[in-house]
Write an enzyme that holds these catalytic residues in place. Structure first.
Site, mmCIF file in Angstrom:
data_model
loop_
_atom_site.group_PDB
_atom_site.id
_atom_site.type_symbol
_atom_site.label_atom_id
_atom_site.label_comp_id
_atom_site.label_asym_id
_atom_site.label_seq_id
_atom_site.Cartn_x
_atom_site.Cartn_y
_atom_site.Cartn_z
ATOM 1 N N ASP A 154 -126.366 75.734 1.740
ATOM 2 C CA ASP A 154 -125.629 75.535 2.996
ATOM 3 C C ASP A 154 -125.580 74.028 3.222
ATOM 4 O OD1 ASP A 154 -124.459 76.114 5.542
ATOM 5 O OD2 ASP A 154 -126.395 75.765 6.491
ATOM 6 N N SER A 155 -124.894 73.626 4.289
ATOM 7 C CA SER A 155 -124.901 72.198 4.636
ATOM 8 C C SER A 155 -126.267 71.792 5.206
ATOM 9 C CB SER A 155 -123.812 71.923 5.671
ATOM 10 O OG SER A 155 -124.097 72.645 6.855
ATOM 11 N N TYR A 167 -120.322 70.330 7.486
ATOM 12 C CA TYR A 167 -119.238 70.637 6.561
ATOM 13 C C TYR A 167 -117.971 71.040 7.333
ATOM 14 C CZ TYR A 167 -121.815 70.928 2.048
ATOM 15 O OH TYR A 167 -122.497 70.666 0.892
ATOM 16 N N GLY A 168 -118.172 71.497 8.553
ATOM 17 C CA GLY A 168 -117.098 72.152 9.301
ATOM 18 C C GLY A 168 -115.914 71.289 9.662
ATOM 19 N N CYS A 176 -122.925 79.784 3.501
ATOM 20 C CA CYS A 176 -122.126 78.855 4.295
ATOM 21 C C CYS A 176 -120.707 79.410 4.335
ATOM 22 C CB CYS A 176 -122.166 77.491 3.598
ATOM 23 S SG CYS A 176 -120.976 76.302 4.218
ATOM 24 N N ASN A 177 -120.223 79.673 5.528
ATOM 25 C CA ASN A 177 -118.866 80.232 5.656
ATOM 26 C C ASN A 177 -117.805 79.224 5.261
ATOM 27 O OD1 ASN A 177 -118.946 82.992 7.461
ATOM 28 N ND2 ASN A 177 -120.688 81.669 7.839
ATOM 29 N N THR A 178 -118.041 77.952 5.604
ATOM 30 C CA THR A 178 -117.035 76.937 5.327
ATOM 31 C C THR A 178 -116.783 76.832 3.827
ATOM 32 O OG1 THR A 178 -117.894 75.784 7.271
ATOM 33 C CG2 THR A 178 -116.403 74.550 5.856
ATOM 34 N N GLU A 222 -128.553 71.449 14.491
ATOM 35 C CA GLU A 222 -129.288 70.569 13.574
ATOM 36 C C GLU A 222 -130.172 69.585 14.345
ATOM 37 O OE1 GLU A 222 -129.571 70.406 10.204
ATOM 38 O OE2 GLU A 222 -128.242 72.097 9.733
ATOM 39 N N CYS A 280 -120.407 81.401 11.117
ATOM 40 C CA CYS A 280 -121.083 80.221 10.574
ATOM 41 C C CYS A 280 -122.553 80.608 10.503
ATOM 42 C CB CYS A 280 -120.889 79.018 11.493
ATOM 43 S SG CYS A 280 -121.941 77.607 11.075
ATOM 44 N N THR A 281 -123.182 80.316 9.379
ATOM 45 C CA THR A 281 -124.569 80.775 9.210
ATOM 46 C C THR A 281 -125.550 80.052 10.135
ATOM 47 O OG1 THR A 281 -124.766 79.263 7.338
ATOM 48 C CG2 THR A 281 -124.288 81.593 6.848
ATOM 49 N N HIS A 282 -125.092 78.972 10.752
ATOM 50 C CA HIS A 282 -125.961 78.316 11.736
ATOM 51 C C HIS A 282 -126.076 79.137 13.030
ATOM 52 C CE1 HIS A 282 -125.603 74.633 9.315
ATOM 53 N NE2 HIS A 282 -126.496 74.063 10.085
HETATM 54 N N1 DGL Z 1 -123.451 76.820 8.057
HETATM 55 C C1 DGL Z 1 -122.196 76.482 7.480
HETATM 56 C C2 DGL Z 1 -121.138 77.512 7.718
HETATM 57 O O1 DGL Z 1 -121.454 78.674 7.756
HETATM 58 C C3 DGL Z 1 -121.796 75.032 7.583
HETATM 59 C C4 DGL Z 1 -121.637 74.496 8.939
HETATM 60 C C5 DGL Z 1 -121.324 73.015 8.971
HETATM 61 O O2 DGL Z 1 -121.999 72.237 8.309
HETATM 62 O O3 DGL Z 1 -120.379 72.649 9.706
HETATM 63 O O4 DGL Z 1 -119.971 77.223 7.802
#
Ligand code: DGL
Length: 276
Positions: free
Chosen positions: A13-14, A45-46, A76-78, A153, A185-187
């Protein structure tokens, strides 16, 4: 026993978002070992472009292959939205993303589906497409949430400001009377308490981490890659500050972790772009 079976599963992931997938993997597949990577030096990453994300994914997968993994989970979805299909063609490694498993789980729960996601995932329309491939008549609304990942974060999950931001992002979805909300988003499962408190009790929450682990289990079984030996020690690596990541991981996973600093291999952008 096939030699590959004992290798780790690569999860990336990011940043700390993929730990939501890590935790589910650990709980459901205790015999498997995990190599986790958080690209914390380059998050979020978004708001990156598709070509940047693809380049990052190439570097991460090349590194993971060098370390010896038997499968990669894009936690990571992105990167699942923007780079999974290309990476699957380029790497001789089973690669799983979170979007299709998440879409499958969502359509089993509701027919007015809201998705909170990073701006890049929302703009890619990946969730709507995945959901409509399975269930064309389901209504889908996607909201890009640029402020969430930086707040998470920075460990500001319980900050009143985070709640205000969440209220703002949920407002258009509540106006549509959604019955299901996907953490796109996994966050975002890190915000579960805040989000739950702002949603009517009837709205179901979907965490794609759960369905991607089901998909991974099935894939390992199909490929004959399930580990049957004692697991290897888990590994955690980041491209940024290992200390910050270790603190968050300890809070979230409830155990101390050792975090390595990883230098990803430099890959010329054209190197893997050759036609297949
Ligand atoms: N957790 C990631 C996702 O699911 C990345 C989020 C990010 O870094 O913006 O997209």
């Amino acid at each position: 026993m096939n030699k590959l079976q004992r290798l780790r599963i690569g999860v990336f992931d990011s940043g700390v978002g993929g730990l939501t997938v890590w935790r589910e993997l650990r709980r459901r597949l205790p015999q498997e070992s995990i190599l986790y990577f958080g690209d914390t030096a380059r998050l979020p990453y978004g708001d990156r472009s598709a070509s940047e994300i693809l380049q990052f994914v190439r570097e991460i997968l090349t590194w993971m292959q060098g370390e010896g993994v038997k499968m990669a989970i894009f936690a990571c979805n992105t990167s699942s939205a923007l780079a999974l299909n290309i990476a699957r063609r380029e790497f001789a490694l089973p690669c799983l993303g979170v979007i299709l498993p998440g879409a499958r789980a969502a359509v089993q729960q509701g027919c007015r589906i809201g998705v909170l996601a990073t701006p890049a995932t929302a703009a890619s329309d990946a969730y709507r497409q995945a959901i409509h491939e399975i269930a064309p008549h389901v209504a889908v609304w996607q909201v890009g949430c640029p402020e969430f990942v930086p707040l998470i974060e920075q460990n500001r999950v319980h900050d009143p400001y985070t709640r205000q931001v969440a209220q703002r992002y949920l407002q258009p979805l509540l106006a549509q009377r959604i019955d299901t909300l996907v953490y796109g988003c996994t966050h975002y499962p890190h915000l579960a308490r805040v989000l739950r408190s702002l949603l009517p009790a009837t709205v179901r929450l979907i965490d794609p981490a759960q369905s991607v682990v089901t998909a991974a289990e099935r894939e390992l079984e199909l490929l004959g890659l399930k580990n049957t030996k004692p697991p290897l020690p888990d590994r955690f690596g980041v491209s940024g500050d290992p200390q910050t990541f270790a603190q968050f991981a300890q809070q979230w996973l409830g155990r101390a972790v050792t975090v390595e600093t990883v230098r990803l291999p430099a890959i010329a952008p054209a190197y893997l772009e050759l036609p297949d």
